[in-house]
Design a protein around this motif. Structure first.
Motif, PDB file in Angstrom:
ATOM      1  N   PRO A  99     119.739  54.468  27.267  1.00 13.04           N
ATOM      2  CA  PRO A  99     120.463  53.195  27.343  1.00 13.04           C
ATOM      3  C   PRO A  99     120.933  52.889  28.763  1.00 13.04           C
ATOM      4  CG  PRO A  99     121.955  54.894  26.649  1.00 13.04           C
ATOM      5  CD  PRO A  99     120.648  55.578  26.917  1.00 13.04           C
ATOM      6  N   TRP A 100     121.714  51.833  28.853  1.00 16.13           N
ATOM      7  CA  TRP A 100     122.094  51.307  30.162  1.00 16.13           C
ATOM      8  C   TRP A 100     123.493  51.699  30.585  1.00 16.13           C
ATOM      9  CZ3 TRP A 100     126.202  48.899  28.266  1.00 16.13           C
ATOM     10  CH2 TRP A 100     126.118  48.339  26.977  1.00 16.13           C
ATOM     11  N   ASN A 101     124.229  52.419  29.745  1.00 17.01           N
ATOM     12  CA  ASN A 101     125.629  52.653  30.113  1.00 17.01           C
ATOM     13  C   ASN A 101     125.819  53.778  31.130  1.00 17.01           C
ATOM     14  OD1 ASN A 101     124.833  54.325  28.044  1.00 17.01           O
ATOM     15  ND2 ASN A 101     126.745  54.202  26.907  1.00 17.01           N
ATOM     16  N   ALA A 110     116.622  51.833  30.241  1.00 15.19           N
ATOM     17  CA  ALA A 110     116.954  50.544  29.612  1.00 15.19           C
ATOM     18  C   ALA A 110     116.548  49.417  30.556  1.00 15.19           C
ATOM     19  CB  ALA A 110     118.443  50.490  29.315  1.00 15.19           C
ATOM     20  N   GLU A 111     116.200  48.296  29.970  1.00 14.01           N
ATOM     21  CA  GLU A 111     115.676  47.186  30.786  1.00 14.01           C
ATOM     22  C   GLU A 111     116.702  46.640  31.777  1.00 14.01           C
ATOM     23  OE1 GLU A 111     115.831  47.616  27.563  1.00 14.01           O
ATOM     24  OE2 GLU A 111     115.982  45.750  26.422  1.00 14.01           O
ATOM     25  N   TYR A 112     118.021  46.748  31.453  1.00 17.87           N
ATOM     26  CA  TYR A 112     119.030  46.227  32.393  1.00 17.87           C
ATOM     27  C   TYR A 112     119.211  47.144  33.596  1.00 17.87           C
ATOM     28  CZ  TYR A 112     120.676  43.748  28.170  1.00 17.87           C
ATOM     29  OH  TYR A 112     120.779  42.993  27.039  1.00 17.87           O
ATOM     30  N   GLY A 129     121.197  55.413  22.131  1.00 14.28           N
ATOM     31  CA  GLY A 129     121.363  53.964  22.089  1.00 14.28           C
ATOM     32  C   GLY A 129     122.067  53.553  20.819  1.00 14.28           C
ATOM     33  N   SER A 130     121.779  52.359  20.363  1.00 15.73           N
ATOM     34  CA  SER A 130     122.516  51.825  19.216  1.00 15.73           C
ATOM     35  C   SER A 130     122.065  52.464  17.905  1.00 15.73           C
ATOM     36  CB  SER A 130     122.326  50.315  19.139  1.00 15.73           C
ATOM     37  OG  SER A 130     120.966  50.023  18.962  1.00 15.73           O
ATOM     38  N   THR A 131     122.959  52.475  16.946  1.00 14.20           N
ATOM     39  CA  THR A 131     122.645  53.043  15.633  1.00 14.20           C
ATOM     40  C   THR A 131     121.524  52.243  14.970  1.00 14.20           C
ATOM     41  OG1 THR A 131     124.829  54.002  15.413  1.00 14.20           O
ATOM     42  CG2 THR A 131     123.639  53.620  13.372  1.00 14.20           C
TER      43      THR A 131
HETATM   44  P1  NAI Z   1     119.621  49.459  22.277  1.00 15.88           P
HETATM   45  O1  NAI Z   1     119.819  50.550  21.321  1.00 15.88           O
HETATM   46  O2  NAI Z   1     118.818  48.288  21.866  1.00 15.88           O
HETATM   47  O3  NAI Z   1     118.977  50.007  23.630  1.00 15.88           O
HETATM   48  C1  NAI Z   1     118.874  51.358  24.005  1.00 15.88           C
HETATM   49  C2  NAI Z   1     117.459  51.660  24.484  1.00 15.88           C
HETATM   50  O4  NAI Z   1     116.548  51.540  23.398  1.00 15.88           O
HETATM   51  C3  NAI Z   1     116.921  50.723  25.561  1.00 15.88           C
HETATM   52  O5  NAI Z   1     116.134  51.484  26.453  1.00 15.88           O
HETATM   53  C4  NAI Z   1     116.060  49.761  24.781  1.00 15.88           C
HETATM   54  O6  NAI Z   1     115.047  49.179  25.554  1.00 15.88           O
HETATM   55  C5  NAI Z   1     115.459  50.668  23.735  1.00 15.88           C
HETATM   56  N1  NAI Z   1     115.014  50.016  22.510  1.00 15.88           N
HETATM   57  C6  NAI Z   1     115.439  48.842  21.985  1.00 15.88           C
HETATM   58  N2  NAI Z   1     114.782  48.585  20.839  1.00 15.88           N
HETATM   59  C7  NAI Z   1     113.942  49.617  20.625  1.00 15.88           C
HETATM   60  C8  NAI Z   1     113.000  49.936  19.604  1.00 15.88           C
HETATM   61  N3  NAI Z   1     112.830  49.160  18.552  1.00 15.88           N
HETATM   62  N4  NAI Z   1     112.311  51.083  19.700  1.00 15.88           N
HETATM   63  C9  NAI Z   1     112.503  51.913  20.745  1.00 15.88           C
HETATM   64  N5  NAI Z   1     113.354  51.657  21.736  1.00 15.88           N
HETATM   65  C10 NAI Z   1     114.077  50.519  21.687  1.00 15.88           C
HETATM   66  O7  NAI Z   1     121.040  48.963  22.746  1.00 15.88           O
HETATM   67  P2  NAI Z   1     121.394  47.512  23.308  1.00 15.88           P
HETATM   68  O8  NAI Z   1     120.791  46.427  22.498  1.00 15.88           O
HETATM   69  O9  NAI Z   1     121.097  47.500  24.725  1.00 15.88           O
HETATM   70  O10 NAI Z   1     122.946  47.463  23.043  1.00 15.88           O
HETATM   71  C11 NAI Z   1     123.429  46.980  21.817  1.00 15.88           C
HETATM   72  C12 NAI Z   1     124.567  47.802  21.302  1.00 15.88           C
HETATM   73  O11 NAI Z   1     124.144  49.140  21.111  1.00 15.88           O
HETATM   74  C13 NAI Z   1     125.739  47.957  22.224  1.00 15.88           C
HETATM   75  O12 NAI Z   1     126.602  46.872  22.145  1.00 15.88           O
HETATM   76  C14 NAI Z   1     126.346  49.203  21.733  1.00 15.88           C
HETATM   77  O13 NAI Z   1     127.148  48.944  20.614  1.00 15.88           O
HETATM   78  C15 NAI Z   1     125.178  50.046  21.327  1.00 15.88           C
HETATM   79  N6  NAI Z   1     124.772  51.013  22.353  1.00 15.88           N
HETATM   80  C16 NAI Z   1     125.165  52.296  22.229  1.00 15.88           C
HETATM   81  C17 NAI Z   1     124.859  53.213  23.205  1.00 15.88           C
HETATM   82  C18 NAI Z   1     125.277  54.625  23.101  1.00 15.88           C
HETATM   83  O14 NAI Z   1     125.328  55.307  24.113  1.00 15.88           O
HETATM   84  N7  NAI Z   1     125.552  55.124  21.937  1.00 15.88           N
HETATM   85  C19 NAI Z   1     124.131  52.841  24.401  1.00 15.88           C
HETATM   86  C20 NAI Z   1     123.689  51.468  24.418  1.00 15.88           C
HETATM   87  C21 NAI Z   1     124.042  50.605  23.435  1.00 15.88           C
END
Ligand code: NAI
Length: 781
Positions: free
Chosen positions: A165-167, A192-194, A242-244
């Protein structure tokens, strides 16, 4: 301004860090990036802009990977892997050490680039993200060096797909890449793309360090590229943070593929303040818990629970502190809170907060900069546990809160979440704090501190926060597999027959649920035939209602998880003793069921196995990790909870015992689906359970087709893990269904296991039967 005025306002001038070197590096690269594949940067293709969230300025253009790019990266990683593994632990340690050194040498460049790309304050990138990333490479250089001596039975998995992820862009890369490489794997990583820039700088470092081509490959792009990695046939493991929501999709997409998977997902971590806490420290802790990285932290202490007697005073202190937080230019060294990562994230946080009308919202009275993705530190008090903002991850600088009256109420509020990543406890009473910590459903607990992380301590959660640990000895399991030669599992068809019962008395074996032999809910049973066609008896056919009853019984037997290892050992020895007393009868039963002559051997092996886990019950110790703080990180082994298991068809007694014994030895309660073709060995074993003081509900045994049970077990929300040693097709069923609550799974992927031999017992079973909880206890002033 006079000195006394300065002390009054505690105001100080800007102290900006220069962005010049980082911007110059981007220009040197042409400000357009391709991917890093097989040791080279590819030509930039069609893509998207990477912007600075504080200013909206475009920093660089990145390439959206195509399927061909992902294929090329996987191919390069596959080609490089055997040589990289054969390089040996010491050879790999040298490379990891070189990477650590170069990360250290270019620390400031990494920190500034991270700030430009992500918007986090330079203080954090400089003092936390980058040093922790270096530490990860140093630590894992050591793990590579020690691998052959300390993990002689482990080998690399192969090619790992890693999606981050991007954090914490660089830190997450380090968490993923360092252990993978140390254990002899090669990687295809997607940032992450950002926030891909520090990953691309890291690629440059890999080149400078002379890392063999293809060992690290980095492809950029959005979720579609992530999906290509997840779906790629030639990848052995997916590691995702990343996200759940995305984690759940990845679980479903990889189900039955044979790929190993670790998921580090979201959280809504409780931050508990008791009335005897050092309240000023607890307030300061909250700055690190929820305003660190603008609250965009998976383990953020985002749910504040305050002991009622001190709540008003505590909130007053907290509001006062919030007013002193400096929000502004992330490159300013005196700024506490930077910007959110992207306008999308800013919109998401704003919308969530605006949609809430519950409680009382307080916004920090601090100067807010113009423009950029800034969001003010916010506190919402007086919420109910069920309010959306108490349950959903906001992932922004927004703290939500309620109060509690007693320690047990604090625990139940803390655990009232579908997540289970981290928890923080503030109390000056060590007795109370150490009593609370094991009761919290979380992979990490911080006592009188928060957001403490280190390479030596495993990081990861339970429940919908995912599974697997990163860091520490426990993290290595995620990047290795045992040195065994896989053999395909042979399907076993039950015998058929037509004979009448030799004995006119009805012999329909019942189910065993909650310590009682019970009739199946559906009222159906099926005949069980011997090899010669003789009718041996009938076995009950369990349905989903029986599974639900068994789960209820297992949940009610929680006391077992709190019992001592000594007690559990005694009961398992007693099981062995009672089985030994009936050894001949069981041997005969096994021979007639399976139509062979190995019954006596199987009984003997089952007794031995019970002894093995009686032995382990009080010896599978945790560790004290050597983390670089004044204090300790206690890695405590805890039971997983309720485990459902499909027992192997073969070895109907030994298989059942091999699955049951490690699970209950570690304090779990189990629901066992007995061998499908030979269920009567399990139902006979019920009598041994009944005479051995196993408390009701600790072991539940169901019979009937696994096809009817596998999916129900896998989808049940009150089951914490499912193991499948049954027929090959159930590996996919179990993995897919487990996405419901992201429970842990352990499946055979259609591979046979020699239950008689060493692979039928040992560490792999104990690991699967436990969670590691890291409890951090800093001490001193
Ligand atoms: P995300 O889970 O969509 O992104 C994380 C990574 O997964 C990125 O590299 C993204 O390109 C990739 N990704 C996205 N869709 C995918 C798929 N279908 N298959 C494989 N990889 C995929 O998180 P997003 O949309 O950037 O953030 C949304 C929410 O997710 C945040 O508001 C937060 O609540 C949560 N989040 C939690 C994180 C953690 O460390 N637990 C980190 C980032 C986001």
């Amino acid at each position: 301004m006079t000195v006394s005025e300065i002390f009054d306002t505690m105001d100080y001038g800007p102290a900006p860090e220069s962005a010049a070197d980082a911007l110059a590096w981007l220009v040197d690269q042409g400000s357009r990036f391709g991917h890093f594949i097989d040791g080279e940067f590819t030509k930039p293709g069609e893509g998207f802009d990477s912007t600075n969230p504080a200013t909206g300025e475009v920093l660089a253009t990145l390439t959206q990977a195509t399927q061909a790019d992902v294929d090329a990266a996987v191919k390069a990683a596959r080609r490089a892997q055997p040589k990289w593994e054969k390089l040996g632990g010491h050879g790999r340690a040298r490379h990891l050490y070189a990477l650590a050194r170069l990360l250290q040498k270019h620390a400031r460049l990494f920190a500034v680039l991270e700030v430009l790309d992500n918007g986090k304050p330079i203080r954090e990138a400089r003092d936390i993200d980058v040093p922790l990333a270096q530490r990860h490479f140093y630590y894992h250089a050591g793990m590579a060096q020690l691998m052959e001596a300390e993990l002689p039975d482990a080998q690399a998995l192969g090619v790992c797909g890693q999606i981050i992820p991007w954090n914490f862009p660089l830190l997450m890369l380090a968490w993923k890449v360092a252990p993978a490489l140390a254990m002899g794997n090669t990687v295809v990583l997607k940032p992450a793309e950002y926030t891909s820039l520090t990953a691309l700088l890291f690629a440059d470092i890999c080149r400078q360090a002379g890392l063999p081509k293809g060992v690290v490959n980095i492809v950029t792009g959005d979720g579609a590229v992530g999906e290509m990695i997840v779906g790629h046939d030639d990848i052995d493991k997916i590691a995702f943070t990343g996200s759940t929501a995305v984690g759940r999709r990845i679980r479903e997409a990889t189900a039955g593929s044979g790929k190993a998977l670790t998921l580090e997902l979201g959280g809504k971590s409780p931050y508990i303040v008791f009335d005897d806490a050092d309240l000023d420290s607890a307030v300061e802790g909250l700055v690190d818990a929820i305003w660190f990285n603008q609250g965009q932290v998976c383990c953020a202490g985002s749910r504040l629970l305050v002991h009622e007697p001190v709540a008003d005073g505590f909130y007053a202190k907290l509001r006062a502190r919030m007013g002193k937080l400096r929000v502004g230019d992330p490159l300013d060294k005196s700024v506490d809170v930077g910007t959110l990562v992207d306008p999308v994230q800013l919109r998401m946080v704003s919308e969530m907060v605006e949609a809430n009308s519950a409680g009382e919202r307080y916004v920090a009275e601090t100067d807010m900069p113009e423009g950029g993705c800034f969001y003010p530190p916010t506190l919402i008090t007086g919420l109910n546990p069920a309010d959306t903002l108490m349950q959903e991850e906001i992932f922004g600088p927004v703290l939500v809160s309620t109060t509690f009256r007693t320690p047990s109420e604090a625990v139940s509020l803390a655990n009232n979440t579908r997540y289970g990543l981290a928890a923080t406890v503030w109390s000056e009473n060590i007795n109370l704090a150490l009593d609370i910590a094991p009761q919290l459903a979380a992979g990490i607990v911080w006592i009188n501190g928060t957001n403490l992380m280190d390479a030596a301590a495993g990081f990861g959660g339970v429940r919908e926060s995912g599974f697997g640990r990163e860091g520490g000895w426990e993290g290595l399991a995620a990047y290795t597999r045992p040195r065994t030669t896989p053999k395909p599992l042979k399907a076993i068809e039950p015998f058929t027959g037509e004979g009448a019962p030799q004995d006119p008395i009805d012999r329909t074996a019942k189910l065993y649920i909650g310590g009682k032999q019970t009739r199946p809910d559906g009222g159906y049973s099926a005949p069980v035939w011997g090899k010669s066609g003789a009718l041996l008896g009938h076995a009950s056919l369990a349905n989903r209602k029986d599974v639900r009853n068994a789960v209820e019984a297992a949940q009610a037997a929680k006391g077992w998880s709190r019992s001592t290892g000594h007690l559990r050992a005694q009961i398992i020895y007693y099981l062995a003793e009672n089985l030994a007393a009936r050894a001949e009868e069981f041997a005969h039963r096994l021979d007639t069921l399976q139509g062979g002559k190995s019954g006596a051997k199987e009984v003997e092996a089952s007794i031995r196995r019970l002894f093995t886990y009686a032995a382990w019950a009080d010896k599978y110790d945790g560790q004290v990790h050597g983390v670089p703080i004044r204090g300790v990180a206690l890695a405590m082994k805890e039971p997983v909870g309720v485990i459902g298991a499909l027992c192997p068809a073969e070895a109907p007694l030994l298989g059942l015992v091999s699955v049951m014994a490690p699970a209950i030895a570690m304090g779990n309660r189990v629901i066992l689906a007995a061998s499908e073709p030979y269920p009567l060995a399990a139902t006979d074993f019920v009598q041994v359970l009944e005479t051995s003081d196993v408390p009701a509900g600790v072991v539940n045994i169901l019979t009937g087709p696994h096809a009817d049970l596998a999916d129900t077990l896998a989808r049940h929300l009150d089951i914490d893990a499912v193991w499948s040693f049954g027929a090959a097709e159930f590996s996919a069923t179990v993995e897919k269904g487990s996405a419901s609550n992201l429970k842990r799974t352990w499946v055979n992927n259609g591979q046979a296991r020699d239950w008689m031999g060493p692979e039928g017992e040992g560490h792999a079973f104990l690991r699967a039967a436990t969670e590691v909880k890291n409890i951090w206890v800093p001490y001193g002033e």
